[in-house]
Motif scaffolding. Structure first.
Motif, PDB file in Angstrom:
ATOM      1  N   ALA A  49       2.976   3.460   9.012  1.00 40.25           N
ATOM      2  CA  ALA A  49       3.729   2.491   8.005  1.00 40.25           C
ATOM      3  C   ALA A  49       5.078   2.057   8.534  1.00 40.25           C
ATOM      4  O   ALA A  49       5.834   2.927   9.019  1.00 40.25           O
ATOM      5  CB  ALA A  49       3.525   3.334   6.614  1.00 40.25           C
ATOM      6  N   ASP A  74       9.413   1.697   8.057  1.00 39.68           N
ATOM      7  CA  ASP A  74      10.261   2.476   7.674  1.00 39.68           C
ATOM      8  C   ASP A  74      10.571   2.136   6.210  1.00 39.68           C
ATOM      9  O   ASP A  74      10.967   3.133   5.411  1.00 39.68           O
ATOM     10  CB  ASP A  74      11.475   2.326   8.447  1.00 39.68           C
ATOM     11  CG  ASP A  74      11.268   2.933  10.074  1.00 39.68           C
ATOM     12  OD1 ASP A  74      10.301   3.900   9.995  1.00 39.68           O
ATOM     13  OD2 ASP A  74      12.206   2.594  10.798  1.00 39.68           O
ATOM     14  N   ASP A  75      10.413   1.003   5.634  1.00 41.61           N
ATOM     15  CA  ASP A  75      10.910   0.772   4.445  1.00 41.61           C
ATOM     16  C   ASP A  75       9.731   1.077   3.368  1.00 41.61           C
ATOM     17  O   ASP A  75      10.228   1.060   2.015  1.00 41.61           O
ATOM     18  CB  ASP A  75      11.106  -0.639   4.031  1.00 41.61           C
ATOM     19  CG  ASP A  75      10.185  -1.663   4.249  1.00 41.61           C
ATOM     20  OD1 ASP A  75       8.997  -1.282   5.179  1.00 41.61           O
ATOM     21  OD2 ASP A  75       9.989  -2.510   3.682  1.00 41.61           O
ATOM     22  N   VAL A  76       8.737   1.796   3.642  1.00 44.42           N
ATOM     23  CA  VAL A  76       7.605   2.293   3.002  1.00 44.42           C
ATOM     24  C   VAL A  76       7.865   3.363   2.228  1.00 44.42           C
ATOM     25  O   VAL A  76       8.217   4.396   2.858  1.00 44.42           O
ATOM     26  CB  VAL A  76       6.371   2.089   3.610  1.00 44.42           C
ATOM     27  CG1 VAL A  76       5.153   2.871   2.567  1.00 44.42           C
ATOM     28  CG2 VAL A  76       5.960   0.692   4.025  1.00 44.42           C
ATOM     29  N   VAL A  77       7.648   3.359   1.022  1.00 45.94           N
ATOM     30  CA  VAL A  77       8.053   4.810   0.129  1.00 45.94           C
ATOM     31  C   VAL A  77       6.814   5.722   0.082  1.00 45.94           C
ATOM     32  O   VAL A  77       6.789   7.049   0.473  1.00 45.94           O
ATOM     33  CB  VAL A  77       8.579   4.584  -1.278  1.00 45.94           C
ATOM     34  CG1 VAL A  77       8.731   5.873  -2.080  1.00 45.94           C
ATOM     35  CG2 VAL A  77      10.068   3.702  -1.194  1.00 45.94           C
ATOM     36  N   ARG A 120       3.655   6.036   1.942  1.00 44.08           N
ATOM     37  CA  ARG A 120       2.778   5.777   3.031  1.00 44.08           C
ATOM     38  C   ARG A 120       1.443   5.890   2.795  1.00 44.08           C
ATOM     39  O   ARG A 120       0.717   5.089   3.280  1.00 44.08           O
ATOM     40  CB  ARG A 120       3.111   6.529   4.142  1.00 44.08           C
ATOM     41  CG  ARG A 120       4.666   6.505   4.543  1.00 44.08           C
ATOM     42  CD  ARG A 120       5.135   7.326   5.689  1.00 44.08           C
ATOM     43  NE  ARG A 120       6.487   7.275   5.952  1.00 44.08           N
ATOM     44  CZ  ARG A 120       6.992   6.171   6.342  1.00 44.08           C
ATOM     45  NH1 ARG A 120       6.478   5.201   6.839  1.00 44.08           N
ATOM     46  NH2 ARG A 120       8.226   6.324   6.477  1.00 44.08           N
ATOM     47  N   TRP A 136       0.203   2.689   0.795  1.00 45.17           N
ATOM     48  CA  TRP A 136       0.406   1.796   1.919  1.00 45.17           C
ATOM     49  C   TRP A 136      -0.692   1.441   2.714  1.00 45.17           C
ATOM     50  O   TRP A 136      -1.639   0.455   2.986  1.00 45.17           O
ATOM     51  CB  TRP A 136       1.520   1.853   2.675  1.00 45.17           C
ATOM     52  CG  TRP A 136       1.843   0.899   3.594  1.00 45.17           C
ATOM     53  CD1 TRP A 136       2.330  -0.584   3.425  1.00 45.17           C
ATOM     54  CD2 TRP A 136       1.377   0.865   5.144  1.00 45.17           C
ATOM     55  NE1 TRP A 136       2.439  -1.220   4.593  1.00 45.17           N
ATOM     56  CE2 TRP A 136       1.869  -0.596   5.378  1.00 45.17           C
ATOM     57  CE3 TRP A 136       0.711   1.611   5.850  1.00 45.17           C
ATOM     58  CZ2 TRP A 136       1.486  -0.662   6.832  1.00 45.17           C
ATOM     59  CZ3 TRP A 136       0.426   1.212   7.005  1.00 45.17           C
ATOM     60  CH2 TRP A 136       0.871  -0.127   7.921  1.00 45.17           C
ATOM     61  N   SER A 180       4.139   0.124  -2.890  1.00 42.78           N
ATOM     62  CA  SER A 180       4.357   1.039  -1.789  1.00 42.78           C
ATOM     63  C   SER A 180       5.602   1.293  -1.389  1.00 42.78           C
ATOM     64  O   SER A 180       6.344   2.228  -0.766  1.00 42.78           O
ATOM     65  CB  SER A 180       3.285   1.118  -0.522  1.00 42.78           C
ATOM     66  OG  SER A 180       3.575  -0.168   0.199  1.00 42.78           O
ATOM     67  N   ARG A 181       6.366   0.195  -1.527  1.00 41.72           N
ATOM     68  CA  ARG A 181       7.972  -0.007  -1.000  1.00 41.72           C
ATOM     69  C   ARG A 181       8.847   0.099  -2.270  1.00 41.72           C
ATOM     70  O   ARG A 181       9.892  -0.097  -1.831  1.00 41.72           O
ATOM     71  CB  ARG A 181       8.019  -1.428  -0.122  1.00 41.72           C
ATOM     72  CG  ARG A 181       7.296  -1.595   0.808  1.00 41.72           C
ATOM     73  CD  ARG A 181       7.648  -2.823   1.526  1.00 41.72           C
ATOM     74  NE  ARG A 181       7.409  -3.004   2.999  1.00 41.72           N
ATOM     75  CZ  ARG A 181       6.078  -3.181   3.337  1.00 41.72           C
ATOM     76  NH1 ARG A 181       5.062  -3.233   2.718  1.00 41.72           N
ATOM     77  NH2 ARG A 181       6.069  -3.290   4.870  1.00 41.72           N
ATOM     78  N   ARG A 182       8.186   0.394  -3.358  1.00 37.27           N
ATOM     79  CA  ARG A 182       9.096   0.422  -4.618  1.00 37.27           C
ATOM     80  C   ARG A 182       9.264   1.920  -5.402  1.00 37.27           C
ATOM     81  O   ARG A 182       9.006   2.696  -4.329  1.00 37.27           O
ATOM     82  CB  ARG A 182       8.559  -0.618  -5.664  1.00 37.27           C
ATOM     83  CG  ARG A 182       8.778  -2.152  -5.011  1.00 37.27           C
ATOM     84  CD  ARG A 182       8.184  -3.063  -6.369  1.00 37.27           C
ATOM     85  NE  ARG A 182       8.135  -4.156  -5.879  1.00 37.27           N
ATOM     86  CZ  ARG A 182       6.883  -4.929  -6.091  1.00 37.27           C
ATOM     87  NH1 ARG A 182       6.065  -4.742  -6.920  1.00 37.27           N
ATOM     88  NH2 ARG A 182       7.039  -6.231  -5.571  1.00 37.27           N
TER      89      ARG A 182
END
Length: 92
Positions: A17, A19-22, A24, A27, A68-70
């Motif tokens: 994933a 790097d900005d994915v919280v 994973r 995601w 997944s990024r929030r």
């Protein structure tokens, strides 16, 4: 304090994933479903399930990919929605 390793290891069929994915795992699950519902078929339905394009599974997976990024709260809701889609698909 609790620490959780959310690392998704890259394998030949899975990528790591960004790097900005919280979340994973969320995601990766969303990417797996998007891969199965990637494009419409010749008749205009989903190539994965035959539903109207874009199918429900694809729309839920797109939402999960964004979530997944929030924050974890959005990921929590998206995970529940994604798991509901998986259950529905496994019974068909």
């Amino acid at each position: 304090m609790v620490s959780v390793d959310h690392t998704v290891w890259a394998t030949p069929d899975r990528e790591t994933a960004p790097d900005d994915v919280v979340d994973r795992l969320l995601w990766q699950d969303a990417r797996d479903i998007l891969g199965r519902h990637a494009r419409p078929s010749r008749d205009g339905g989903c190539g994965g399930c035959g539903g109207a394009w874009p199918c429900h599974s694809r729309r839920v997976a797109e939402h999960a990919l964004a979530a997944s990024r929030r924050s974890w709260r959005e990921g929590w809701t998206a995970r529940h929605d994604l798991n509901s889609v998986r259950r529905l698909l496994s019974t068909n």
